[in-house]
Design a protein around this motif. Sequence first.
Motif, PDB file in Angstrom:
ATOM      1  N   GLU A 297     -15.664  -2.913  13.473  1.00  0.00           N
ATOM      2  CA  GLU A 297     -15.081  -1.339  13.904  1.00  0.00           C
ATOM      3  C   GLU A 297     -13.951  -0.587  14.900  1.00  0.00           C
ATOM      4  O   GLU A 297     -14.856  -1.145  16.023  1.00  0.00           O
ATOM      5  CB  GLU A 297     -16.274  -0.534  13.121  1.00  0.00           C
TER       6      GLU A 297
ATOM      7  N   GLU B 283      -5.951  -0.094   6.988  1.00  0.00           N
ATOM      8  CA  GLU B 283      -7.057   0.347   5.594  1.00  0.00           C
ATOM      9  C   GLU B 283      -6.613   1.580   5.420  1.00  0.00           C
ATOM     10  O   GLU B 283      -6.023   2.584   5.308  1.00  0.00           O
ATOM     11  CB  GLU B 283      -8.805   0.868   5.853  1.00  0.00           C
TER      12      GLU B 283
ATOM     13  N   LEU C 272      -2.889   5.258   6.530  1.00  0.00           N
ATOM     14  CA  LEU C 272      -3.039   4.017   6.443  1.00  0.00           C
ATOM     15  C   LEU C 272      -3.301   4.044   7.992  1.00  0.00           C
ATOM     16  O   LEU C 272      -3.077   4.518   9.251  1.00  0.00           O
ATOM     17  CB  LEU C 272      -2.616   2.790   6.320  1.00  0.00           C
ATOM     18  N   THR C 273      -4.841   3.662   8.506  1.00  0.00           N
ATOM     19  CA  THR C 273      -5.277   3.551   9.337  1.00  0.00           C
ATOM     20  C   THR C 273      -4.569   2.316  10.430  1.00  0.00           C
ATOM     21  O   THR C 273      -3.792   1.442   9.951  1.00  0.00           O
ATOM     22  CB  THR C 273      -7.167   2.591  10.432  1.00  0.00           C
TER      23      THR C 273
ATOM     24  N   THR D 154      -7.469   5.466   3.234  1.00  0.00           N
ATOM     25  CA  THR D 154      -8.156   6.320   3.763  1.00  0.00           C
ATOM     26  C   THR D 154      -8.290   7.375   2.880  1.00  0.00           C
ATOM     27  O   THR D 154      -7.536   7.707   1.870  1.00  0.00           O
ATOM     28  CB  THR D 154      -7.628   7.544   5.622  1.00  0.00           C
TER      29      THR D 154
ATOM     30  N   LYS E  22     -12.995  -8.306   8.221  1.00  0.00           N
ATOM     31  CA  LYS E  22     -12.906  -8.001  10.051  1.00  0.00           C
ATOM     32  C   LYS E  22     -13.878  -8.576   9.334  1.00  0.00           C
ATOM     33  O   LYS E  22     -14.917  -8.931   8.675  1.00  0.00           O
ATOM     34  CB  LYS E  22     -12.797  -6.035   9.674  1.00  0.00           C
TER      35      LYS E  22
ATOM     36  N   LYS F 103       0.975  -1.003   0.192  1.00  0.00           N
ATOM     37  CA  LYS F 103       0.122   0.036   0.009  1.00  0.00           C
ATOM     38  C   LYS F 103       1.126   1.265  -0.045  1.00  0.00           C
ATOM     39  O   LYS F 103       0.128   2.103  -0.197  1.00  0.00           O
ATOM     40  CB  LYS F 103      -0.853  -0.148   1.086  1.00  0.00           C
TER      41      LYS F 103
END
Length: 582
Positions: free
Chosen positions: A578, A311, A306-307, A313, A340, A42
């Motif tokens: 989440e 993930e 990235l989170t 953003t 998830k 990523k």
Amino acid sequence: MNTHTFEIRDDFYMDGEKIKIISGGMHYFRIPWQYWRDRLEKLKALGCNTVETYVAWNVHEPKEGQFCFEGMYDIKKFIELAGELGLWVIVRPSPFICAEWEFGGLPAWLLSKESIRLRTNTEPFLSLVERYYQELFQILTPLQLPYGGPIIMMQIENEYGYYGNDVNYMITLKSSMEKNGAIVPFVTSDGPTKQTLMDGGIPGVLPTGNFGSRTRERFQIMKECIGDKPLMCMEFWIGWFDAWECGKHNTSDLEENKKDLTDMLELGHVNFYMFHGGTNFGFMNGANFYDRLEPDVTSYDYDAILTENGELTKKYYEFQKIIGTYTTLPKVNFTTDIKKCAYGTLAINRKVSLFSVLDDISKEVVSPCTLTMEQLGQNYGYILYRTKLHRGTHIKKCRILGAGDRAILFAEEQQVGIRYNLELEQEYDFEVPKEEVTLDILMENMGRVNFGLRLEEQAKGIKKGVAFDGMLHCNWSHYTLPLDNVDQIDFNKSYKVGTPSFYEFELDIKEACDTFLALNGWGKGCVFVNGENIGRFWERGPQKRLYIPAPFLKVGRNQIIVFETDGKIGENISLEAEPDLG
């Protein structure tokens, strides 16, 4: 072997050609190794050509003279993987890293050395760094660019201009790195002021800057200091970290971030701090101390590109557009299948009080005076102090002296108070049920300071003693509780409401997915998943859920153990799809 040359002249040059470094920071020790490839793919797809990482001394030498480079700490594997994906690597292997990491990456056992002076040109600090470098550079040296590896630069120390100005110390560190095989160019990184750049600098080494705003102004100051050399922001702070009780999850202004990124790429070079923050698993969060101690939460999401769980953003896509105007964006296939899941609600399976299993998971050490964690060979976690108190039923003017960081007091296993932070040395009265009682004080190390001038004051537990009504109380039993042996907890022993206790849950699953642990109604403590310490929780927030990566789970039955210290117990726990960072 494909070897290349990398030079720092008026700009950065690879094999004689100018290059623009577009880098992203991520710390291998904050990410499950099974997800390294995903995060690096990523990073490359964003348009970055380089990954930057700190090297945390405390994870690689957790006990003095015992080294670890396995699992999440396998830095060789991380760097080789980056090279395999066509990324260059900037390594920051200084003894101190800050990074909102426990003790700034320094091993806690350094504090057991009498009169040690950290981050100075003194002994025994330098000898201990040298021994560490001898081990570390056996890994780093062959991974440098001239030997066919991806490492193009290394950093000497970290933001030293915010700490001191011992140039001989910096020179010694550089010499040690060279002696152990470093041949790529060196850099320093400091705040973008003339004073910090000067105090943290070293002759012949390129200074870089750490900042998150006003790029043109910052680069101009740096230009006046470094002259005809490349400008680089080594830490472009595109987010920020969270401390317990800070009120909310910190986020940045994306439009300001975009403007600063555009300016950086026009004028020089950039390393995003953080591209991907990850997690302070275990007890490895750092802390700051300004007016009071401010320990960091378990998540190191950082409002990064990235989170915390990897993930993409909105920031990712907006930055990618800007980067795409300066370089050709590569086509990258993301090869790691990450899902998830919300596994639902779990009820308590078994429970047992800490007091019941104390002798199973710790050994008593008796001393006239209170001893610190470090004096007892303990680095992280909790420590319990026990004594007999015969002062009547009204205890006057209790003070816990030279202590860190949070104390819960029990008389005959009944809670009689909680003292935290600056409250510890303040006088405190409380009632006990009878004339003579067993007094227990459970101390929690909330995370050692990772920035500023208090590094040498980070002994945890009780250093100076406990006083009642102006008198120092003597004769204590000590029980170290690093909680690295939760497999030894006997849940068949007794449980008592209101005491620090362990709660076991069982999770049966058919597929291992990323999930987030919610502890609604629970007070304070930490959590273990199949023996892995996934970090701390606290009802005061802002973080409300703990990240459990899929690699920490297994198909079939999983064990979750919650250690809660304050006697506040929810009806259950739940595993959600989440995060909730507050």
